[in-house]
Design an enzyme around this catalytic site. Structure first.
Site, short mmCIF file in Angstrom:
data_model
loop_
_atom_site.label_atom_id
_atom_site.label_comp_id
_atom_site.label_asym_id
_atom_site.label_seq_id
_atom_site.Cartn_x
_atom_site.Cartn_y
_atom_site.Cartn_z
N CYS A 92 55.61 95.94 71.24
CA CYS A 92 56.55 94.81 71.27
C CYS A 92 57.51 94.94 70.08
O CYS A 92 57.08 94.89 68.92
CB CYS A 92 55.78 93.49 71.20
SG CYS A 92 56.81 92.02 71.35
N ASP A 126 68.55 67.59 43.78
CA ASP A 126 68.46 68.54 44.89
C ASP A 126 69.34 69.74 44.56
O ASP A 126 70.49 69.85 44.99
CB ASP A 126 68.94 67.86 46.19
CG ASP A 126 68.60 68.69 47.42
OD1 ASP A 126 67.80 69.64 47.30
OD2 ASP A 126 69.13 68.39 48.50
N LYS A 131 64.98 63.21 40.97
CA LYS A 131 64.64 64.56 41.46
C LYS A 131 65.91 65.16 42.07
O LYS A 131 66.27 64.88 43.20
CB LYS A 131 63.52 64.51 42.49
CG LYS A 131 63.03 65.88 42.92
CD LYS A 131 61.86 65.77 43.88
CE LYS A 131 61.35 67.16 44.23
NZ LYS A 131 62.35 68.00 44.90
N CYS A 163 58.96 91.63 75.47
CA CYS A 163 58.44 92.84 76.12
C CYS A 163 57.80 92.58 77.48
O CYS A 163 57.43 93.53 78.19
CB CYS A 163 57.44 93.55 75.21
SG CYS A 163 55.88 92.67 74.99
N LYS A 205 59.15 61.66 47.35
CA LYS A 205 60.33 62.03 48.11
C LYS A 205 60.72 60.91 49.08
O LYS A 205 59.85 60.29 49.71
CB LYS A 205 60.09 63.33 48.88
CG LYS A 205 60.02 64.55 47.99
CD LYS A 205 60.17 65.81 48.80
CE LYS A 205 60.37 67.02 47.92
NZ LYS A 205 60.58 68.25 48.70
N CYS A 225 51.52 87.50 71.74
CA CYS A 225 51.76 88.69 72.55
C CYS A 225 50.81 89.78 72.03
O CYS A 225 50.91 90.17 70.86
CB CYS A 225 53.21 89.16 72.43
SG CYS A 225 53.50 90.79 73.18
N CYS A 279 55.53 87.50 77.43
CA CYS A 279 56.27 87.65 76.19
C CYS A 279 57.76 87.67 76.49
O CYS A 279 58.20 88.46 77.35
CB CYS A 279 55.86 88.94 75.47
SG CYS A 279 56.87 89.30 73.99
N TYR A 325 65.77 68.85 31.71
CA TYR A 325 64.77 67.80 31.71
C TYR A 325 63.39 68.18 31.16
O TYR A 325 62.48 67.35 31.20
CB TYR A 325 64.58 67.24 33.12
CG TYR A 325 64.41 68.27 34.21
CD1 TYR A 325 63.30 69.10 34.25
CD2 TYR A 325 65.38 68.41 35.20
CE1 TYR A 325 63.15 70.04 35.25
CE2 TYR A 325 65.23 69.35 36.21
CZ TYR A 325 64.11 70.15 36.23
OH TYR A 325 63.95 71.09 37.21
N GLU A 384 62.09 60.16 36.44
CA GLU A 384 63.37 60.88 36.43
C GLU A 384 63.85 61.11 37.86
O GLU A 384 63.04 61.17 38.79
CB GLU A 384 63.22 62.24 35.74
CG GLU A 384 62.66 62.16 34.34
CD GLU A 384 62.22 63.51 33.80
OE1 GLU A 384 61.85 63.58 32.63
OE2 GLU A 384 62.23 64.50 34.57
#
Length: 673
Positions: A432, A117, A115, A411, A314, A426, A408, A225, A113
């Site tokens: 943070c 989307d 597929k 921070c 796919k 971090c 970081c 389906y 079948e």
């Protein structure tokens, strides 16, 4: 890879995949391609296979992704809506075919079948009348969108024929045709509204609208389906027969479906639609392959996440070139720093691509990415792009390498990267901002304290306004209603709902509270094990690493993380504040009642199709009388409960091991009923 390294990587992948699932299923705004998601999921599956002690029942590999939006009534699925295993490889399809043959022999057919989307939907009909339409949600429960579903012209509100069961569910995919998508998107742009990225997102956003009149204005379509009913196996022997029947009942079934007798015919069907899909008026992203016979489907069974009798292939994504401009760095709840590539906008698979995740420093190093590079961008699943490589022929001679930051980006704390880890962190977890906000968002989440009336945006707003600094401050909001009413978009009704949600959260059991704290490596399952073992938060805080590690299936990594968490004075102070606010910090034990003990100490495997009970009913019957269900046949098994159409390999293995093979009636005799 060592166990410690694997544990860290499993935690990273789990965190990322849960976030991607939330973005895809709840927000209808995915930030990663299907291909990249599938590759991460496969990596996690492989690690869990190599290190089974790291497998958590709450792992993304064990469930269908996605949480439930709080805007609709939540409904539990009568039959779980599982996802399908995905592949992009012909060899993996052949491997799937070989596994099927080993389990059920060579006498079977496949149904192929398209597929679609779109957005998965489950429709319930009673006496031929549409009673309910429910989204996939997390696979166990979804959103009741019946009012909106009734506006879709291809979905019949009442069947005009007969021959259908009194009660049944039919599964399908809601989608939007490309021409309608383009027309409606142009209207949004003209009105100054944000355009949708693709038809799938537009369909998902539409079905979640509160105004059904607006839903009716947007032309959605739906292909059905798969049929479910209690007596389906008595009506039909095969999936193909059921498709022909539901078509005659008035359901919109795709004409592009084929019955195949070999894997070669399946591959030919896939090759045909790899080219022909561009001639369709709607999007597909692959082909679904299902074993046709219902009895054989039952024999093949399921994993925790997907059926063993079906797989989806796919199609590969499109690829283009564009200019890499810069890197941005995002900090997550656990402190993980994720680099994001900023690209010169380029049209790819019908949408404009501007950003792509670079995952970590290793990926940047693998790509040898440099400033001003021209990169190859692929949009797997036609959703979110991935930088696949660099066009070295277009690299400037003086192009400078990308230097990963030492501090970081939020921070300024020096980043850490432990040996063997791919991700920089971090360590300033209590100072943070993104980490503080992330932990509060985790705390209020549906699987944690489930505080209704609060969402991620609310937490961010309150943090920026100085109303919240950590998780315990959430319980001070009941005394700050005068300040809350001054904020935009916070009316008295919203405040009342939020305060009620905060109060109700105090009833959450200890295991939920423990999970809500956000201790690294302590997921839902581990939190439940620790709560059941130690009974109170005080006993857990007082326990040594060795005592915690002695709990069944709790390893050194988890034990170390828990002791480190409670060794921090600030965390202990927060626990005391939660205690003062009335949050449950001790387990409430409940007595488990059973129907009998006649099967205590005995183990069972159920295989085949039965006359009197379904396999689920037999499972419940065995467990209610003290028996234990095993997933496979081994020397530890006591009984194989055998029905019709049982696979020859299982029967042979049971006979070889000398395991008792009993019928449905013999099981009832063992129980004594």
């Amino acid at each position: 890879m060592s166990l410690a390294e694997a544990a860290i990587r499993v935690e990273e992948l789990t965190r990322e995949l849960n976030e991607y699932n939330y973005q895809y299923y709840v927000l209808a705004a995915p930030t990663i391609s299907d291909y990249d998601f599938d590759q991460k999921l496969k990596e996690l599956e492989e690690l869990e296979r190599q290190f089974p002690q790291l497998l958590d029942p709450d792992s993304p590999t064990q469930k269908v992704g996605g949480d439930i939006t709080q805007r609709f009534h939540t409904v539990r699925h009568r039959w779980p809506m599982l996802s399908l295993s995905n592949t992009y490889s012909e060899q993996e399809l052949r491997d799937f075919d070989e596994r099927v043959r080993k389990a059920i022999g060579n006498d079977f057919e496949y149904v192929c079948e398209l597929k679609f989307d779109g957005l998965s939907i489950s429709l319930t009909y009673e006496n031929g009348v549409l009673k309910r339409g429910v989204t996939r949600g997390d696979g166990i429960q979804g959103d009741d969108v019946t009012t909106n579903v009734r506006t879709i012209k291809k979905i019949p509100n009442r069947l005009k024929t007969d021959g259908f069961p009194d009660l049944f569910e039919i599964r399908g995919e809601i989608l939007m045709h490309r021409a309608a998508f383009q027309r409606l998107n142009n209207e949004r742009i003209e009105n100054g509204e944000m355009a949708y990225a693709n038809p799938r997102n537009f369909a998902a956003g539409t079905i979640k609208l509160q105004n059904s009149a607006e839903v009716a204005r947007r032309p959605l379509d739906c292909f059905l389906y798969f049929l479910y009913s209690d007596n389906r196996n008595r009506l039909f022997n095969t999936h193909w027969d059921s498709l022909q029947a539901v078509k005659s009942w008035g359901f919109h079934v795709s004409e592009h479906t084929a019955l195949c007798t070999s894997i070669e015919e399946v591959l030919a069907f896939i090759a045909k639609w790899d080219e022909a899909r561009y001639n369709l008026s709607y999007d597909i992203d692959g082909i679904v392959i299902k074993v046709n016979d219902y009895g054989q489907q039952e024999e093949l069974g399921f994993t925790a996440k997907s059926p063993r009798w079906a797989i989806s292939y796919k199609y590969k994504a499109e690829q283009v070139e564009t200019l890499f401009q810069s890197v941005s760095y995002q900090v997550g709840r656990t402190g993980a720093v994720t680099p994001v590539a900023n690209l010169k906008p380029v049209l790819l698979a019908g949408t404009t691509v501007k950003r792509a995740s670079l995952h970590n420093a290793n990926e940047i190093e693998r790509l040898d990415l440099r400033e001003g590079d021209t990169v190859f961008v692929e949009k797997g699943g036609e959703i979110i792009p991935k930088v696949m490589g660099v066009n070295l022929l277009k690299r400037q001679p003086d192009a400078q390498p990308i230097l990963y930051p030492l501090l970081c980006p939020v921070c300024g704390t020096p980043l850490v990267r432990k040996d063997g880890e791919a991700v920089h962190y971090c360590p300033n977890e209590d100072g943070c901002p993104p980490q503080i906000v992330g932990r509060m968002q985790h705390f209020i989440g549906r699987k944690a304290m489930d505080i209704e009336g609060m969402g991620d945006e609310t937490i961010e707003t309150f943090f920026k306004r100085g109303l919240l600094h950590n998780i315990t401050d959430i319980y001070t909001l009941t005394d700050k209603q005068d300040e809350l009413i001054q904020l935009e978009r916070f009316g008295q009704k919203s405040i009342d709902n939020m305060i009620a949600g905060i109060e109700k959260s105090k009833e959450k059991p200890f295991e939920k509270v423990l999970f809500a704290l956000g201790i690294r490596y302590v997921g839902e399952t581990v939190a439940k094990k620790l709560a059941n073992h130690f009974k109170t938060i005080d006993a857990l805080m007082a326990a040594s690493k060795e005592e915690i590690q002695s709990v069944y299936e709790v390893g050194e990594r988890i034990a170390e993380s828990v002791t480190e968490y409670f060794a921090i004075a600030l965390h202990r102070q927060q626990i005391e504040r939660l205690r003062q606010y009335g949050v449950q910090l001790a387990i409430e034990e409940k007595e488990i009642q059973r129907l009998g003990d006649s099967l205590t100490g005995k183990s069972f495997v159920i295989s085949g199709v039965f006359e009197q009970f379904s396999r689920e009913e037999l499972t419940a019957l065995i467990e209610s009388h003290g028996g234990k269900l095993l997933s496979s046949i081994s020397g530890k098994l006591d009984f194989l409960v055998a029905g019709d159409k049982m696979g020859p390999s299982k029967l042979a293995k049971a006979e070889k091991l000398g395991i008792a093979i009993i019928s449905e009636q013999e099981l009832l005799q063992l129980i004594g009923s």
